[in-house]
Design a protein around this motif. Structure first.
Motif, PDB file in Angstrom:
ATOM      1  N   ALA A  92      13.975 -15.598   3.290  1.00 26.46           N
ATOM      2  CA  ALA A  92      14.130 -16.513   4.209  1.00 26.46           C
ATOM      3  C   ALA A  92      13.362 -16.700   5.703  1.00 26.46           C
ATOM      4  CB  ALA A  92      15.696 -16.794   4.725  1.00 26.46           C
ATOM      5  N   VAL A  93      12.922 -17.503   6.165  1.00 28.16           N
ATOM      6  CA  VAL A  93      12.152 -17.324   7.367  1.00 28.16           C
ATOM      7  C   VAL A  93      13.001 -16.728   8.732  1.00 28.16           C
ATOM      8  CG1 VAL A  93      11.137 -18.773   9.329  1.00 28.16           C
ATOM      9  CG2 VAL A  93      10.708 -19.602   6.885  1.00 28.16           C
ATOM     10  N   ASN A  94      14.361 -16.946   8.419  1.00 32.21           N
ATOM     11  CA  ASN A  94      15.325 -16.371   9.230  1.00 32.21           C
ATOM     12  C   ASN A  94      15.023 -14.623   9.173  1.00 32.21           C
ATOM     13  OD1 ASN A  94      16.774 -17.092  11.144  1.00 32.21           O
ATOM     14  ND2 ASN A  94      18.569 -17.856   9.758  1.00 32.21           N
ATOM     15  N   ASP A  95      14.795 -14.163   8.185  1.00 30.28           N
ATOM     16  CA  ASP A  95      14.580 -12.825   7.811  1.00 30.28           C
ATOM     17  C   ASP A  95      13.221 -12.150   8.071  1.00 30.28           C
ATOM     18  OD1 ASP A  95      17.442 -12.880   7.040  1.00 30.28           O
ATOM     19  OD2 ASP A  95      16.985 -13.221   4.885  1.00 30.28           O
TER      20      ASP A  95
ATOM     21  N   ALA B 218      -2.830 -12.597  14.872  1.00 34.39           N
ATOM     22  CA  ALA B 218      -4.002 -12.791  13.968  1.00 34.39           C
ATOM     23  C   ALA B 218      -3.509 -12.667  12.553  1.00 34.39           C
ATOM     24  CB  ALA B 218      -4.951 -11.943  14.144  1.00 34.39           C
ATOM     25  N   ASN B 219      -2.507 -11.853  12.145  1.00 34.19           N
ATOM     26  CA  ASN B 219      -2.134 -11.940  10.718  1.00 34.19           C
ATOM     27  C   ASN B 219      -1.368 -13.035  10.454  1.00 34.19           C
ATOM     28  OD1 ASN B 219       0.271 -10.891  12.329  1.00 34.19           O
ATOM     29  ND2 ASN B 219       1.161  -9.882  10.451  1.00 34.19           N
ATOM     30  N   VAL B 220      -0.641 -13.559  11.410  1.00 31.74           N
ATOM     31  CA  VAL B 220       0.383 -14.824  11.064  1.00 31.74           C
ATOM     32  C   VAL B 220      -0.637 -16.143  10.899  1.00 31.74           C
ATOM     33  CG1 VAL B 220       2.096 -16.551  11.701  1.00 31.74           C
ATOM     34  CG2 VAL B 220       2.331 -14.033  12.166  1.00 31.74           C
TER      35      VAL B 220
ATOM     36  N   GLY C 182       0.845  -9.860   4.194  1.00 32.92           N
ATOM     37  CA  GLY C 182       0.797  -9.327   5.238  1.00 32.92           C
ATOM     38  C   GLY C 182       1.715  -9.845   6.466  1.00 32.92           C
ATOM     39  N   VAL C 183       2.604 -10.817   6.000  1.00 34.89           N
ATOM     40  CA  VAL C 183       3.573 -11.396   7.158  1.00 34.89           C
ATOM     41  C   VAL C 183       4.955 -11.380   6.394  1.00 34.89           C
ATOM     42  CG1 VAL C 183       4.383 -13.514   8.184  1.00 34.89           C
ATOM     43  CG2 VAL C 183       1.939 -13.226   8.139  1.00 34.89           C
TER      44      VAL C 183
ATOM     45  N   LEU D  11       7.899 -14.528  11.922  1.00 33.95           N
ATOM     46  CA  LEU D  11       7.822 -15.990  11.823  1.00 33.95           C
ATOM     47  C   LEU D  11       9.093 -16.677  12.730  1.00 33.95           C
ATOM     48  CD1 LEU D  11       6.953 -16.349   8.162  1.00 33.95           C
ATOM     49  CD2 LEU D  11       5.548 -16.723  10.241  1.00 33.95           C
ATOM     50  N   LYS D  12      10.116 -16.180  12.459  1.00 36.49           N
ATOM     51  CA  LYS D  12      11.410 -16.568  13.413  1.00 36.49           C
ATOM     52  C   LYS D  12      11.181 -16.842  14.623  1.00 36.49           C
ATOM     53  CE  LYS D  12      16.425 -15.940  14.030  1.00 36.49           C
ATOM     54  NZ  LYS D  12      17.389 -15.029  14.175  1.00 36.49           N
TER      55      LYS D  12
END
Length: 111
Positions: A65-68, A14-16, A58-59, A72-73
């Motif tokens: 970086a999305v990688n970090d 939900a937070n994403v 919150g995310v 998300l990754k």
């Protein structure tokens, strides 16, 4: 040995799903605010990648970086959900059975 089972598509917490995204386009330009579906679509269209920066309260509480950002990754690199199975084939139409006439008259009983 059997091959390993396919990796399941990641569920979106939900937070994403509910966050507002600011993100870096591959050309370096800042984009956003975007909804999760908009950000995900941009990523899927190669407008962003795992090395681009993202901020979403919150995310990713700072530009990273999305990688970090493990959540998300994991979601962005998970395989797509498998397509729904096709509906079962329709049964061929059954031929209409011809009605067999019933006997309406009785034959006389033999004597």
């Amino acid at each position: 040995a059997a091959p390993p089972p396919p990796r399941a598509a990641a569920a979106v917490p939900a937070n994403v799903r509910d966050a507002e995204y600011y993100w870096q386009h591959v050309d370096g330009e800042q984009r956003g605010p975007s909804t999760w579906p908009e950000f995900k679509a941009a990523h899927d269209a190669d407008e962003s990648n795992l090395d681009c920066l993202v901020y979403a309260a919150g995310v990713a509480d700072e530009w990273k970086a999305v990688n970090d950002v493990p959540t998300l990754k994991d979601i962005l690199t998970a395989p797509a959900a498998p397509p729904a199975p096709p509906p079962p084939p329709k049964m061929p139409a059954m031929p209409r059975m011809l009605a067999v006439p019933s006997r309406t008259t009785r034959e006389p009983e033999p004597e």
